[in-house]
Design a protein around this motif. Structure first.
Motif, short mmCIF file in Angstrom:
data_model
loop_
_atom_site.label_atom_id
_atom_site.label_comp_id
_atom_site.label_asym_id
_atom_site.label_seq_id
_atom_site.Cartn_x
_atom_site.Cartn_y
_atom_site.Cartn_z
N PHE A 1 14.82 114.00 -45.13
CA PHE A 1 14.62 115.42 -44.83
C PHE A 1 14.80 116.27 -46.09
O PHE A 1 14.10 117.26 -46.28
N LEU B 1 19.56 118.50 -39.82
CA LEU B 1 18.37 117.98 -39.14
C LEU B 1 18.56 116.53 -38.73
O LEU B 1 18.14 116.12 -37.64
N TYR C 1 20.70 116.48 -35.77
CA TYR C 1 19.91 116.97 -34.64
C TYR C 1 19.07 115.84 -34.06
O TYR C 1 19.00 115.66 -32.84
N MET C 2 18.42 115.08 -34.95
CA MET C 2 17.55 113.99 -34.51
C MET C 2 18.33 112.96 -33.68
O MET C 2 17.82 112.42 -32.70
N LEU D 1 12.13 121.49 -34.77
CA LEU D 1 13.41 121.33 -35.46
C LEU D 1 14.15 122.66 -35.47
O LEU D 1 13.54 123.72 -35.55
#
Lengths: 199, 199
Positions: free
Chosen positions: A16, A30, A33-34, B19
């Motif tokens: 990312f 991120l 989050y994933m 996202l």
């Protein structure tokens, strides 16, 4: 992310962080989050991106991104093929289409001339543009950005086209809509006065 | 991105836009960026993210993210297993480890109690924490954020632990290092005075 973090998590964050405008802190956010998303969603995320990269290429006519042989604009019989608008990048086509008001076709250069960055005429799609001009073309609109590189590229290309007897135009300079004279920069104000129109 | 854009490109941008903190404009920029990268790089990007999602799960002891059975902190014989620091999320473990100075182990709640958002004790990993406390534990440090939810969660859990005769502590409140009295908020200043230390 240091050694106390799981290696796959660190790798995901590093991927990312390679994206433009995304620093390590956002990249970690991120990645976390994933991990909290359903597997199917993450699979869709990765497969759609990979599909885009693999299926999208340049239109053989205008060089804009497309997943077909000819892009939807070049393939549209209602568009005026005799007016070509030359832009730096695919995102500029998006901007102009979103704005509306142009019914011709495009030519995407995929870059601008820049002696500083060692980008010459052979590094951008000028040859492809010149080839199109052997057909029936009335006007070429230079729609590169109003920057040093944009201007250099526009004047370089216009000097190549003029001997062919094709009209070459440039996007108008002036005050942006909704802006204020007070905050306009000097060059913009000078151009707005020079290019004033009769009411 | 409208119909003049290639469908796979639009799909890729839509995935990026999902996202957190990434709007449609940035998502488009990222999708275009991806199209300009070598296929191998895009493959690595998508595969690392998918791998992280599929291989990373919660440590069976502390609930932090790990790709092994036990996380590296719980599996480290040099860490003091009798001191458990309770945090909201894996990113808090990262922050505390980065800061250094703590040699115990963690417990990740994966959330905070929030009546407003309908998050109750069974929605976060409190039962897993209580199970750990049946072993040999000297101290539980409540390291949730100094917010309403963080405070509520800390006091709820401490009320559950105290009957077990285990010491429960809370992170210190006070002025952040390098800050200025002038700009500190009232609550922080009040707490900094209340919790003053002898020099």
């Amino acid at each position: 992310m240091a050694e106390y973090n799981s290696a796959p998590l660190v790798s995901a964050a590093e991927q990312f962080a390679k994206l433009p405008g995304i620093g390590m802190k956002t990249a970690q956010r991120l990645a976390y989050y994933m991990l909290n998303q359903p597997v199917e969603d993450v699979e869709k995320f990765t497969s759609e991106i990979l599909k885009a990269r693999k299926s999208v290429h340049c239109c053989k006519i205008c060089q804009n991104f497309t997943d077909t042989d000819e892009c939807s604009i070049c393939g549209d019989f209602r568009r005026d093929k005799k007016t070509i608008c030359v832009v730096e990048a695919p995102k500029d086509v998006s901007a102009l289409e979103r704005a509306g008001g142009f019914n011709g076709v495009y030519h995407v250069l995929h870059g601008l001339l820049s002696p500083m960055e060692n980008i010459g005429p052979n590094d951008i799609r000028i040859a492809e543009l010149m080839k199109r001009l052997s057909g029936d073309v009335n006007e070429v609109i230079m729609a590169t950005n109003p920057t040093v590189e944009g201007e250099t590229t526009a004047s370089y290309i216009s000097r190549m086209i003029k001997p062919l007897g094709i009209k070459v135009t440039r996007l108008a300079y002036g005050l942006p809509a909704g802006s204020s004279l007070e905050y306009a920069d000097d060059v913009t104000l000078q151009r707005a006065i020079e290019n004033r129109n009769e009411l």
